[in-house]
Write a protein that holds these residues in place. Structure first.
Motif, PDB file in Angstrom:
ATOM      1  N   GLU A 120      47.352  -3.417   3.432  1.00 30.11           N
ATOM      2  CA  GLU A 120      47.891  -4.691   3.902  1.00 30.11           C
ATOM      3  C   GLU A 120      48.800  -4.494   5.111  1.00 30.11           C
ATOM      4  OE1 GLU A 120      49.869  -6.335   0.551  1.00 30.11           O
ATOM      5  OE2 GLU A 120      48.023  -6.741  -0.563  1.00 30.11           O
ATOM      6  N   SER A 121      48.928  -5.569   5.895  1.00 29.11           N
ATOM      7  CA  SER A 121      49.813  -5.519   7.055  1.00 29.11           C
ATOM      8  C   SER A 121      50.559  -6.846   7.156  1.00 29.11           C
ATOM      9  CB  SER A 121      49.001  -5.234   8.329  1.00 29.11           C
ATOM     10  OG  SER A 121      49.867  -5.016   9.424  1.00 29.11           O
ATOM     11  N   ASP A 122      51.224  -7.082   8.294  1.00 34.09           N
ATOM     12  CA  ASP A 122      51.977  -8.318   8.488  1.00 34.09           C
ATOM     13  C   ASP A 122      52.210  -8.535   9.974  1.00 34.09           C
ATOM     14  OD1 ASP A 122      54.389  -6.832   9.319  1.00 34.09           O
ATOM     15  OD2 ASP A 122      54.514  -6.267   7.198  1.00 34.09           O
ATOM     16  N   PHE A 123      52.925  -9.599  10.312  1.00 33.91           N
ATOM     17  CA  PHE A 123      53.241  -9.903  11.704  1.00 33.91           C
ATOM     18  C   PHE A 123      54.691  -9.588  12.054  1.00 33.91           C
ATOM     19  CE2 PHE A 123      49.620 -12.924  11.080  1.00 33.91           C
ATOM     20  CZ  PHE A 123      48.790 -12.381  12.048  1.00 33.91           C
ATOM     21  N   ASN A 124      55.365  -8.824  11.228  1.00 28.10           N
ATOM     22  CA  ASN A 124      56.760  -8.500  11.501  1.00 28.10           C
ATOM     23  C   ASN A 124      56.877  -7.614  12.740  1.00 28.10           C
ATOM     24  OD1 ASN A 124      57.581  -9.907   9.177  1.00 28.10           O
ATOM     25  ND2 ASN A 124      57.301  -8.099   7.896  1.00 28.10           N
ATOM     26  N   LEU A 125      57.689  -8.047  13.696  1.00 29.70           N
ATOM     27  CA  LEU A 125      57.874  -7.273  14.916  1.00 29.70           C
ATOM     28  C   LEU A 125      58.790  -6.081  14.639  1.00 29.70           C
ATOM     29  CD1 LEU A 125      58.394 -10.189  17.470  1.00 29.70           C
ATOM     30  CD2 LEU A 125      56.289  -8.956  16.916  1.00 29.70           C
ATOM     31  N   ARG A 126      58.439  -4.944  15.212  1.00 31.39           N
ATOM     32  CA  ARG A 126      59.214  -3.725  14.970  1.00 31.39           C
ATOM     33  C   ARG A 126      59.706  -3.121  16.276  1.00 31.39           C
ATOM     34  NH1 ARG A 126      59.293  -1.661   9.974  1.00 31.39           N
ATOM     35  NH2 ARG A 126      57.993  -2.677   8.393  1.00 31.39           N
ATOM     36  N   ARG A 127      60.776  -2.326  16.154  1.00 28.38           N
ATOM     37  CA  ARG A 127      61.364  -1.671  17.320  1.00 28.38           C
ATOM     38  C   ARG A 127      60.552  -0.444  17.714  1.00 28.38           C
ATOM     39  NH1 ARG A 127      67.239  -0.296  15.187  1.00 28.38           N
ATOM     40  NH2 ARG A 127      65.856   0.902  13.800  1.00 28.38           N
ATOM     41  N   GLN A 189      60.393 -14.447  20.126  1.00 26.73           N
ATOM     42  CA  GLN A 189      60.256 -13.764  18.849  1.00 26.73           C
ATOM     43  C   GLN A 189      58.996 -14.192  18.103  1.00 26.73           C
ATOM     44  OE1 GLN A 189      62.281 -11.277  17.865  1.00 26.73           O
ATOM     45  NE2 GLN A 189      63.248 -11.539  19.863  1.00 26.73           N
ATOM     46  N   ALA A 190      58.230 -15.112  18.699  1.00 29.93           N
ATOM     47  CA  ALA A 190      57.001 -15.580  18.072  1.00 29.93           C
ATOM     48  C   ALA A 190      55.851 -14.621  18.397  1.00 29.93           C
ATOM     49  CB  ALA A 190      56.664 -16.988  18.557  1.00 29.93           C
ATOM     50  N   ILE A 191      54.765 -14.768  17.642  1.00 30.76           N
ATOM     51  CA  ILE A 191      53.547 -14.014  17.910  1.00 30.76           C
ATOM     52  C   ILE A 191      52.610 -14.928  18.701  1.00 30.76           C
ATOM     53  CG2 ILE A 191      51.667 -12.676  16.910  1.00 30.76           C
ATOM     54  CD1 ILE A 191      54.433 -11.621  16.220  1.00 30.76           C
ATOM     55  N   HIS A 192      52.043 -14.417  19.787  1.00 36.70           N
ATOM     56  CA  HIS A 192      51.160 -15.215  20.634  1.00 36.70           C
ATOM     57  C   HIS A 192      49.768 -14.584  20.673  1.00 36.70           C
ATOM     58  CE1 HIS A 192      54.488 -17.631  22.442  1.00 36.70           C
ATOM     59  NE2 HIS A 192      55.181 -16.542  22.176  1.00 36.70           N
ATOM     60  N   VAL A 193      48.753 -15.403  20.406  1.00 37.27           N
ATOM     61  CA  VAL A 193      47.359 -14.966  20.512  1.00 37.27           C
ATOM     62  C   VAL A 193      46.644 -15.927  21.458  1.00 37.27           C
ATOM     63  CG1 VAL A 193      45.178 -14.633  19.293  1.00 37.27           C
ATOM     64  CG2 VAL A 193      47.332 -13.980  18.194  1.00 37.27           C
ATOM     65  N   SER A 194      46.019 -15.393  22.472  1.00 36.76           N
ATOM     66  CA  SER A 194      45.381 -16.236  23.488  1.00 36.76           C
ATOM     67  C   SER A 194      43.877 -15.988  23.540  1.00 36.76           C
ATOM     68  CB  SER A 194      45.999 -15.951  24.860  1.00 36.76           C
ATOM     69  OG  SER A 194      45.366 -16.726  25.861  1.00 36.76           O
ATOM     70  N   ALA A 195      43.116 -17.069  23.372  1.00 38.96           N
ATOM     71  CA  ALA A 195      41.660 -17.051  23.565  1.00 38.96           C
ATOM     72  C   ALA A 195      41.277 -18.469  23.974  1.00 38.96           C
ATOM     73  CB  ALA A 195      40.935 -16.639  22.289  1.00 38.96           C
ATOM     74  N   ARG A 196      40.675 -18.616  25.110  1.00 40.06           N
ATOM     75  CA  ARG A 196      40.437 -19.944  25.683  1.00 40.06           C
ATOM     76  C   ARG A 196      39.400 -20.760  24.915  1.00 40.06           C
ATOM     77  NH1 ARG A 196      42.419 -20.613  30.920  1.00 40.06           N
ATOM     78  NH2 ARG A 196      43.387 -18.758  31.817  1.00 40.06           N
TER      79      ARG A 196
END
Length: 387
Positions: A120-127, A189-196
């Protein structure tokens, strides 16, 4: 050339000068050695190098099992199509204590020790520095996603401010404009995913795999055109937990826009049943099932709201609309904003046509899959009864 002749000349003279007794002794010794070697060979059974138990330090770079399997030029992959050979190969791997082979591991990870597997994983941002254990000062419990275009930035800004630090914010950008969102402090601090030019269900299928969002208790998958003046995310979560809802959404303002009668807000109660996919909220377990139901090629998601009840048991108790936390559907044509103005009319007709077709295709796929399942189940029951 002279050197070569000189050496050969010395060798010739040396050989001619050998005593007869020495030559006879050399011949006899050679003959006895050949006989002795022959006797040794026929006295012992043949040895397979692959079966020798060498200490690991003696042959560190040689895979003996590989040598044994491939000594005749036969690849193990070329015979793996045979079920019997596959079973034999698996048994051999299980019995080979010098290698790791754990069939219960996730597919493809059978060669790894269970203790190293992180499924498993997550979207937590890490240093990028310091101790990993000290990276996160706050671990969000919930995930909220919006499918957005830059023109709706102020509405999304108002929405995001309704969610506390307990929520991870994930934006799916259908217009390719990402960096402009940095004007908002929370966006950094948000997660951004871009696909047109994609829909929220296209993004959800590809970026919200159950093993990626497994750390979140609830997942919000929302549109960009929702008014949230009368909505509080923390209070909403409390009511969802109170009523044990696995699939839910806020009530919709009954006097604003067109929507299903069942999802309109009712002012005399906290919760009523049914959910529309405009602003759904899934529990972790519900989303695990729904994600598998989403078809990879049917991107509009029409028909999903009626089929989602298959993932919830009992559906009439655990699917509901939270009336006391309600939103307004602003009816912004986000899909229409992705094309040039002169093509709007044709575009909307084409999109609407595809939506209806996808609905029919989805219903047919569900019905066909269920019929096939029950048909096989009936066959198996008949066979078991016959025995």
């Amino acid at each position: 050339m002279q050197n070569t002749v000189y050496i050969m000349g010395i060798f010739s003279r040396s050989a001619l000068n050998k005593k007869p007794n020495d030559s006879t002794r050399l011949i006899i010794t050679t003959f006895l050695g050949i006989v002795f070697g022959f006797l040794i060979g026929v006295s012992f059974p043949s040895l397979s190098v692959s079966k020798l138990n060498f200490a690991s330090g003696l042959l560190p770079t040689i895979d003996l099992s590989y040598m044994g399997e491939n000594k005749l030029g036969i690849s193990t992959h070329s015979v793996s199509n045979s079920s019997s050979n596959s079973t034999t190969s698996s048994s051999a791997k299980l019995n080979d204590t010098s290698k790791i082979w754990i069939p219960s591991n996730p597919r493809g990870a059978e060669r790894l020790p269970p203790g190293i597997i992180v499924a498993e994983s997550d979207f937590n941002l890490r240093r990028l520095w310091g101790k990993p254990s000290e990276d996160l000062t706050n671990i969000p419990k919930y995930l909220v996603t919006f499918t957005v275009g830059y023109n709706q930035r102020h509405n999304i800004d108002a929405c995001v401010k309704k969610f506390s630090a307990n929520f991870t914010i994930l934006l799916f950008h259908y217009d390719g404009r990402v960096s402009e969102w940095d004007q908002f402090e929370w966006s950094r601090q948000a997660i951004h995913v871009s696909a047109r030019k994609q829909t929220k269900w296209w993004y959800a299928k590809r970026f919200l795999h159950p093993y990626i969002v497994a750390s979140y208790d609830y997942i919000f998958i929302w549109d960009e055109d929702l008014g949230v003046e009368h909505f509080n995310a923390e209070e909403y979560i409390k009511l969802v937990k109170k009523h044990g809802l696995e699939l839910s959404q806020p009530g919709l303002e009954p006097n604003k826009g067109l929507t299903w009668q069942m999802t309109k807000r009712r002012g005399d109660q906290e919760v009523h049943n049914f959910v529309e996919i405009m602003a759904p909220v899934f529990s972790r377990d519900a989303w695990r099932c729904v994600w598998y139901m989403i078809q990879n090629d049917l991107v509009h998601g029409w028909g999903l709201d009626f089929a989602m009840r298959k993932c919830i048991e009992p559906a009439h108790e655990k699917i509901g609309v939270v009336d006391s936390q309600w939103i307004v559907h602003q009816r912004v044509p986000s899909l229409g904003n992705q094309v040039e103005q002169e093509h709007h009319f044709y575009y909307f007709i084409s999109v609407s046509e595809r939506c209806r077709k996808e609905w029919t295709m989805f219903q047919n796929r569900v019905a066909s899959a269920e019929n096939e399942y029950f048909k096989k189940l009936g066959t198996m029951r008949s066979n078991s009864t016959a025995h």
